[in-house]
Design a protein around this motif. Structure first.
Motif, PDB file in Angstrom:
ATOM      1  N   ALA A  19      -2.101   6.091   7.093  1.00  0.00           N
ATOM      2  CA  ALA A  19      -3.000   5.333   5.825  1.00  0.00           C
ATOM      3  C   ALA A  19      -3.171   4.608   6.867  1.00  0.00           C
ATOM      4  N   ASP A  20      -5.159   5.039   6.412  1.00  0.00           N
ATOM      5  CA  ASP A  20      -5.547   3.300   7.475  1.00  0.00           C
ATOM      6  C   ASP A  20      -6.601   2.642   6.796  1.00  0.00           C
ATOM      7  N   ASP A  21      -6.070   1.408   6.788  1.00  0.00           N
ATOM      8  CA  ASP A  21      -6.723   0.155   5.192  1.00  0.00           C
ATOM      9  C   ASP A  21      -8.025  -0.388   6.338  1.00  0.00           C
ATOM     10  N   ALA A  80      -5.073   1.895  -0.149  1.00  0.00           N
ATOM     11  CA  ALA A  80      -4.722   2.577   1.717  1.00  0.00           C
ATOM     12  C   ALA A  80      -3.524   3.520   1.354  1.00  0.00           C
ATOM     13  N   ARG A  81      -2.203   3.490   0.872  1.00  0.00           N
ATOM     14  CA  ARG A  81      -0.939   3.687   0.783  1.00  0.00           C
ATOM     15  C   ARG A  81      -1.371   5.400  -0.499  1.00  0.00           C
ATOM     16  N   ASN A  82      -1.802   4.418  -1.480  1.00  0.00           N
ATOM     17  CA  ASN A  82      -2.490   5.827  -2.719  1.00  0.00           C
ATOM     18  C   ASN A  82      -3.029   6.752  -2.023  1.00  0.00           C
ATOM     19  N   LEU A  83      -4.309   6.568  -1.674  1.00  0.00           N
ATOM     20  CA  LEU A  83      -5.000   7.896  -1.237  1.00  0.00           C
ATOM     21  C   LEU A  83      -4.471   8.564  -0.111  1.00  0.00           C
ATOM     22  N   ALA A  84      -3.415   7.753   0.555  1.00  0.00           N
ATOM     23  CA  ALA A  84      -2.535   8.940   1.500  1.00  0.00           C
ATOM     24  C   ALA A  84      -1.770   9.479   0.368  1.00  0.00           C
ATOM     25  N   ALA A  85      -0.979   9.394  -0.577  1.00  0.00           N
ATOM     26  CA  ALA A  85      -0.234   9.957  -0.949  1.00  0.00           C
ATOM     27  C   ALA A  85      -0.801  11.017  -2.302  1.00  0.00           C
ATOM     28  N   ASN A 134       1.820   5.802 -11.920  1.00  0.00           N
ATOM     29  CA  ASN A 134       0.581   5.564 -11.288  1.00  0.00           C
ATOM     30  C   ASN A 134       0.350   5.078  -9.280  1.00  0.00           C
ATOM     31  N   GLY A 135       1.580   5.295  -9.260  1.00  0.00           N
ATOM     32  CA  GLY A 135       1.235   4.610  -7.635  1.00  0.00           C
ATOM     33  C   GLY A 135       1.405   3.092  -7.670  1.00  0.00           C
TER      34      GLY A 135
END
Length: 280
Positions: free
Chosen positions: A36-38, A74-79, A194-195
């Motif tokens: 997860a790249d910020d 970044a974490r939400n996009l990865a999940a 919703n993460g």
């Protein structure tokens, strides 16, 4: 049953590679690794891809543009890019212990999320690890004792491997020792709340907010001490300018029963500035 290890990073290929080297021997075909790249630079991304260890499972890089500290996004996009049933969130400067994957697999349980544990390492020891002068996952108990006495590690409890330890489960919400750098949650539970809430600005307490909303949704906390430890490599602290205001948001939400993030993984799924790349 598939588990995704979601590793947050930003312009630190040296520490990220240490984390990935710690995972590679533990991950099998039933896993996936998602970086997860910020908003790292292309040079940093290339450095990771060039030195990436050979995994038995897929490794995916999910990137979005650098807009400051936006770890939640970044974490939400990865999940959102994952097909796994279970997520383990990690930080790109937290090296997993040799039984990390096994320990998280043993602790996962419907109705619970797992709050992992960490060991803080000194600047001096971190420099040796990054220079490949020390292999932290092959250290003996004598090494750890020496490091503890020298102030290079903040505790030794991780030397006691006790996966079935009692008193792991907590029914109520507690601020103490919440670690999004080492955190396991079922996919369906993560999506239900919703993460991570992307409305938090800067560093601070977005992890506590997630835990609070999971509790409000009926989930219980299970602590991962003596099992899931990661070795937290030293770094300068992030700016904490927004820490108090973020804490205030969580404090206000303690009495609302809120479950879903104001702006979370559902919103991240429709982002149009995201780059998803399979690393082979």
């Amino acid at each position: 049953m598939k588990t995704a290890f979601i590793v947050l990073t930003y312009n630190r290929p040296d520490t990220l590679l240490q984390v990935l080297r710690g995972l590679v021997s533990q991950c099998g075909e039933q896993h996936e690794v998602i970086i997860a790249d910020d908003g790292s630079s292309q040079a940093a991304i290339d450095a990771v891809q060039k030195a990436l260890p050979l995994f038995k499972c897929p490794v995916t890089h999910v990137w979005h543009p650098d807009r400051g500290f936006t770890a939640s996004r970044a974490r939400n996009l990865a999940a959102g890019s994952s097909t796994a049933n279970y997520f383990v969130f990690m930080d790109g400067d937290c090296v997993p212990n040799p039984r990390f994957v096994e320990a998280h697999s043993a602790l996962l349980e419907p109705g619970f999320f797992v709050n992992g544990s960490r060991v803080l390492l000194s600047e001096q020891l971190t420099k040796k690890i990054l220079a490949d002068e020390v292999d932290i996952n092959n250290a003996r108990w004598m090494d750890w004792l020496r490091w503890r006495l020298a102030g290079d590690a903040n505790k030794l409890i991780h030397l006691l491997h006790w996966p079935n330890a009692p008193f792991r489960k907590q029914r109520a919400f507690h601020w103490k020792r919440i670690r999004s750098c080492n955190f396991g949650v079922w996919r369906n539970d993560f999506l239900r709340v919703n993460g991570f809430d992307e409305s938090f600005e800067g560093w601070g307490h977005e992890d506590a907010d997630l835990v609070l909303r999971l509790h409000n949704a009926g989930l219980q906390r299970k602590n991962g001490f003596c099992a899931t430890e990661v070795y937290h490599l030293w770094h300068k602290e992030n700016s904490r300018d927004n820490e108090l205001s973020n804490r205030h948001i969580v404090t206000q939400r303690l009495h609302t029963g809120v479950i879903r993030a104001v702006r979370g993984v559902d919103d991240a799924l429709v982002a149009d500035d995201v780059r998803v790349t399979r690393f082979d």
